[in-house]
Design an enzyme around this catalytic site. Structure first.
Site, PDB file in Angstrom:
ATOM      1  N   GLY A  12       0.869  -1.201   0.130  1.00  0.00           N
ATOM      2  CA  GLY A  12       0.005   0.053  -0.090  1.00  0.00           C
ATOM      3  C   GLY A  12       0.895   1.289  -0.097  1.00  0.00           C
ATOM      4  CD  GLU A 105       3.511  -8.557   8.197  1.00  0.00           C
ATOM      5  OE1 GLU A 105       2.383  -8.305   7.609  1.00  0.00           O
ATOM      6  OE2 GLU A 105       3.847  -9.745   8.559  1.00  0.00           O
ATOM      7  CG  ASP A 130      -1.398  -0.567   8.537  1.00  0.00           C
ATOM      8  OD1 ASP A 130      -2.218   0.332   8.373  1.00  0.00           O
ATOM      9  OD2 ASP A 130      -1.313  -1.423   7.762  1.00  0.00           O
ATOM     10  NE  ARG A 174      -2.317  -4.950   6.068  1.00  0.00           N
ATOM     11  CZ  ARG A 174      -2.864  -5.381   5.035  1.00  0.00           C
ATOM     12  NH1 ARG A 174      -3.416  -6.382   4.822  1.00  0.00           N
ATOM     13  NH2 ARG A 174      -2.801  -4.587   3.713  1.00  0.00           N
ATOM     14  CD  GLU A 225      -8.287  -1.656   8.206  1.00  0.00           C
ATOM     15  OE1 GLU A 225      -9.063  -1.312   7.272  1.00  0.00           O
ATOM     16  OE2 GLU A 225      -7.168  -1.853   8.093  1.00  0.00           O
ATOM     17  NE  ARG A 270     -26.876  10.817  10.122  1.00  0.00           N
ATOM     18  CZ  ARG A 270     -28.206  10.789  10.828  1.00  0.00           C
ATOM     19  NH1 ARG A 270     -28.595   9.877  11.597  1.00  0.00           N
ATOM     20  NH2 ARG A 270     -28.915  11.819  10.228  1.00  0.00           N
ATOM     21  CB  VAL A 277      -9.039  10.316   3.302  1.00  0.00           C
ATOM     22  CG1 VAL A 277      -8.414  11.418   4.091  1.00  0.00           C
ATOM     23  CG2 VAL A 277     -10.092  10.541   2.163  1.00  0.00           C
ATOM     24  CD  GLN A 278      -7.408   6.343   7.856  1.00  0.00           C
ATOM     25  OE1 GLN A 278      -7.313   5.698   8.905  1.00  0.00           O
ATOM     26  NE2 GLN A 278      -8.704   5.449   7.137  1.00  0.00           N
TER      27      GLN A 278
HETATM   28  O1  F6P Z   1      -1.403  -1.554   5.124  1.00  0.00           O
HETATM   29  C1  F6P Z   1      -1.949  -0.206   4.773  1.00  0.00           C
HETATM   30  C2  F6P Z   1      -3.435  -0.517   4.550  1.00  0.00           C
HETATM   31  O2  F6P Z   1      -3.863   0.948   4.184  1.00  0.00           O
HETATM   32  C3  F6P Z   1      -4.339  -1.114   5.654  1.00  0.00           C
HETATM   33  O3  F6P Z   1      -4.545  -0.041   6.560  1.00  0.00           O
HETATM   34  C4  F6P Z   1      -5.616  -1.409   4.927  1.00  0.00           C
HETATM   35  O4  F6P Z   1      -6.275  -2.452   5.845  1.00  0.00           O
HETATM   36  C5  F6P Z   1      -4.815  -2.017   3.804  1.00  0.00           C
HETATM   37  O5  F6P Z   1      -3.548  -1.389   3.382  1.00  0.00           O
HETATM   38  C6  F6P Z   1      -5.778  -1.701   2.370  1.00  0.00           C
HETATM   39  O6  F6P Z   1      -5.226  -2.497   1.560  1.00  0.00           O
HETATM   40  P1  F6P Z   1      -5.634  -2.288  -0.101  1.00  0.00           P
HETATM   41  O7  F6P Z   1      -4.960  -1.026  -0.687  1.00  0.00           O
HETATM   42  O8  F6P Z   1      -5.148  -3.419  -0.767  1.00  0.00           O
HETATM   43  O9  F6P Z   1      -7.123  -2.003  -0.068  1.00  0.00           O
END
Ligand code: F6P
Length: 346
Positions: A12, A105, A130, A174, A225, A270, A277-278
């Site tokens: 990512g 990772e 993460d 994650r 999440e 809500r 965005v993060q």
């Molecule tokens: O590892 C970074 C991350 O943004 C996690 O926080 C999230 O669960 C995951 O990647 C989302 O992955 P993808 O870009 O494959 O949807």
């Protein structure tokens, strides 16, 4: 023939990747005859021989830019039986002497395996929003993501307050609760839910009602999440559980949590999922500096032939550690941080 070093960004994306690419190229420019080749789209670039030279000119102006000019992918060298041979062929065709792998990772675990099993000389650099990579106090990318979450929580605070609502804010991370804990503490959340501490929905509802009785008609909940309910107070059916906690892709707990809270407490609730965005935007000053330090260090590790190792931040110093130490296990949220968060619950 001068030194030829490849650099790739895998997994990512996150803020600071361009800063690290620039730092590697600028450090290499101080070495007579050294060349840097950008590997496009993570491991895919080595499998498909998709590389291009990076020069001082090509990295001008990229320091503040989010994303990665090299592109990325989640392809793993172990995904295809012919991948290791294709990587080796590209390596020889391009006459690479070393590879700098910038990853989280998954990407760095793959790098560790490529080093151990195929002996390709490489070094790693930790990046991830993460903050779940072991061996480094922080990777780059996390600080910017936390600032993004903090700003969003601030904004959602004012609308929650005006409408006397509960606002459930879902964040990434994650299997670790770092973003939720840091973003929630920084944003003044009233409840923070993390994977490391399964939550009891009845307890959360009590807290919210107590707050209301005390005169706070609104509340902010930050939920990671992968946060999940305790087994003996589970409000999610099997199908919903498998939708939220999907293999490889998480997301959705905020929606179900908000629905359940409203049903149990009668307080209008809500949810907002901050999502990708993060991962976007310009890196914070902290991440720009850290990425730059990691880039310079990684190139110097190549000069010193420190193969199979990763640049890491330890007690404010950038050092080199074995990749094995970084990927042995994921770094879960520190209990001390959770303890601080808990003080403000309710
Ligand atoms: O590892 C970074 C991350 O943004 C996690 O926080 C999230 O669960 C995951 O990647 C989302 O992955 P993808 O870009 O494959 O949807």
């Amino acid at each position: 023939m001068g030194l030829r070093v490849g650099i790739m960004t895998g997994g990512g994306d996150c803020p600071g990747l361009n800063a690290v690419i620039r730092a590697v190229v600028r450090r290499a420019a101080l070495v007579e005859g050294a060349e840097v080749l950008g590997v496009n789209n993570g491991w895919r670039g080595l499998i498909e021989d998709d590389l291009a030279p990076l020069t001082r000119q090509s990295v001008t102006g990229i320091l503040p830019r989010g994303g990665t000019i090299l592109g990325t992918s989640r392809i793993n060298p172990n995904d295809g039986p012919d991948y290791p041979a294709l990587i080796r062929a590209t390596w020889e065709r391009r006459r690479l002497d070393a590879l700098i792998v910038v990853g989280g990772e998954g990407t760095l675990r793959a790098a560790r395996d490529v080093w151990h099993e195929h002996g390709l000389p490489l070094v790693g650099i930790p990046k991830t929003i993460d903050n779940d990579l072991d061996g480094t106090d922080f990777p780059f990318g996390f600080d910017t993501a936390v600032n993004t979450v903090m700003e969003a929580v601030d904004r959602l605070h004012s609308t929650a307050e005006s409408h006397h609502r509960v606002m459930v804010i879902e964040v990434m991370g994650r299997h670790a609760g770092w973003i939720a804990a840091y973003g929630g503490i920084a944003g003044g959340a009233d409840v923070i839910l993390v994977p490391e501490h399964p939550f009891r929905i009845s307890r959360i509802c009590e807290l919210l009602q107590h707050r209301k009785r005390q005169g706070s008609a609104f509340s902010i909940i930050v939920v990671a999440e992968d946060a999940h309910p305790v087994e003996d107070d589970n409000f999610l059916d099997e199908e919903t559980l498998s939708q939220i906690y999907r293999q490889g892709r998480l997301g959705g707990i905020g929606f179900y949590l908000a629905r359940e809270i409203e049903a149990r407490t009668g307080i209008e609730t809500r949810h907002a999922n901050l999502g990708y965005v993060q991962r976007g935007g310009s890196p914070s000053a902290f991440d720009r500096v850290l990425a730059t330090r990691f880039g310079v260090k990684a190139f110097e590790m190549v000069l010193d032939k420190e193969w199979g190792r990763m640049a890491a931040l330890r007690c404010a110093k950038v050092v080199s550690i074995p990749l094995d130490d970084a990927v042995r296990k994921i770094k879960r949220l520190d209990e001390e941080i959770y303890h601080v968060a808990e003080v403000f619950f309710g």
